[in-house]
Design an enzyme around this catalytic site. Structure first.
Site, PDB file in Angstrom:
ATOM      1  N   ASP A  58       0.847  -1.181   0.000  1.00  0.00           N
ATOM      2  CA  ASP A  58       0.000   0.000   0.000  1.00  0.00           C
ATOM      3  C   ASP A  58       0.890   1.241   0.000  1.00  0.00           C
ATOM      4  O   ASP A  58       2.103   1.158   0.178  1.00  0.00           O
ATOM      5  CB  ASP A  58      -0.969   0.003   1.178  1.00  0.00           C
ATOM      6  N   ASP A  76      -7.762  -7.234   0.374  1.00  0.00           N
ATOM      7  CA  ASP A  76      -6.846  -7.426   1.493  1.00  0.00           C
ATOM      8  C   ASP A  76      -7.556  -6.989   2.755  1.00  0.00           C
ATOM      9  O   ASP A  76      -8.457  -6.151   2.718  1.00  0.00           O
ATOM     10  CB  ASP A  76      -5.568  -6.600   1.326  1.00  0.00           C
TER      11      ASP A  76
END
Length: 383
Positions: free
Chosen positions: A92, A267
């Site tokens: 991320d 996720d």
């Protein structure tokens, strides 16, 4: 922009199953990515994560840049080597964690300055630095653009300003990323729960030329129904042949309903976080092993899941481990939950290929109906 080949092999309604091909291996979709926040999927060996069926894991830019430091990870061979994971890895951008530090950050047009939650030290994150950390220092196979995660609830004006900033940061992320042979970069759609803004953001991100598209601004307290509505208003504006990723989602019912709406990647920290707190996810619904009714229950957590933690230990043993405060309890339960989420994704993939996904969806919706998230009590409709 390098894009990884994405082959859709079967469809049922909007749900689809396929393969995203990366230099480090194939990612079967729909895919759930276990979260390796600080270079580890909490309480698990990477061999257990891979054995559970995960094709890809997620690494966290914010936490790794603070500790042990992205430059140090690079000197030690990159995140794959450091964490002993040889498969694909997505990182991320750090934006979500910085967004969550409302009292410790200062936003501006170029980036964000924030204080470490660990020691109070000051750090700066902008699109170029985020890409440097992810692609160059950590060595991610899939990096994410830096975006501003929009508050929920918010006004239309606030959501519009946020998405425009994210679009500008997307262009700067692409410039910093440049051309790479074995790595790709995903863009992120914002716009809160406003249909016109989601459409505008989606079209803007698609036009920028990323290797994949993520739906941001979800899993921030909006509840299950609003999440589904937001996906519904966004997916029609996305190209069919590009992987679609909903960030931070979620509960099993969220995954199933998102797949039904055409999402390919997910996720969430839920499997291991639940495992550390005594909650097991099963085909029949969630189980809290700390409840007294399991004190003499000799049945396994879920013997339909092909994992030693799921089939070989009775619920009574889990109950004892958590009551006694033994480390083994969270370790085994995290292993089970990780295996269950991967088993769920495999069953989803198989059901789409065999044309029975809607049957599976109906069955699981009944089993997990009580787990659908509601908006926080303090939240009203955005103005």
């Amino acid at each position: 922009m390098t894009t990884f080949p994405f082959e859709i092999k079967a469809r049922e309604g909007k749900a689809r199953t396929g393969v995203l091909k990366t230099p480090r291996g194939d990612i079967r979709t729909p895919a759930f990515m276990p979260v390796g926040t600080a270079g580890t999927v909490k309480a698990l060996y990477m061999d257990q994560v891979k054995g559970a069926g995960a094709d890809i894991i997620l690494g966290n830019t914010y936490h790794l840049m603070l500790r042990p430091g992205a430059e140090r990870v690079s000197r030690l061979g990159g995140l794959h080597k450091f964490a002993h994971w040889d498969g694909p890895m997505l990182t991320d951008s750090g934006g979500f964690q910085v967004w969550s530090l409302a009292q410790l950050r200062k936003m501006d047009a170029d980036g964000v300055t924030f204080q470490s939650h660990i020691d109070g030290s000051t750090h700066r994150l902008d699109p170029a630095r985020s890409i440097e950390i992810q692609a160059d220092l950590l060595g991610a196979d899939i990096s994410m653009q830096l975006d501003e995660c929009t508050d929920y609830p918010c006004t239309h004006e606030q959501a519009e300003e946020s998405l425009e900033l994210s679009l500008r940061w997307g262009e700067r992320s692409l410039d910093a990323f440049g051309e790479r042979d074995a790595q790709t970069l995903f863009g992120i759609i914002q716009g809160s729960n406003f249909a016109d803004l989601r459409e505008r953001s989606a079209k803007g991100v698609v036009s920028q030329g990323f290797g994949g598209i993520a739906l941001g601004g979800l899993a921030v307290g909006e509840g299950h129904a609003q999440m589904c509505e937001t996906i519904d208003m966004t997916v029609p504006h996305l190209p069919d042949g590009m992987p679609r990723y909903v960030m931070g989602v979620g509960k099993p019912i969220d995954l199933v309903e998102s797949v039904a709406r055409g999402i390919d990647m997910f996720d969430c920290v839920l499997p291991t976080r639940s495992g550390r707190h005594g909650q097991a996810w099963t085909w029949a619904g969630p189980v809290n092993v700390k409840n007294a009714k399991f004190a003499e229950d000799l049945s396994p957590l879920d013997d339909a899941v092909d994992c030693p933690a799921s089939r070989d230990y009775p619920r009574a043993y889990y109950h004892h481990l958590f009551r006694a405060g033994e480390y083994l309890g969270p370790m085994l339960l995290s292993w089970h939950n990780t295996a269950f989420f991967q088993a769920l994704m495999q069953e989803i993939r198989t059901s789409i290929a065999e044309g029975r996904f809607e049957t599976l969806r109906a069955r699981l919706s009944d089993a997990w109906a009580s787990t659908k998230s509601k908006p926080r009590a303090s939240e009203g409709e955005p103005g």
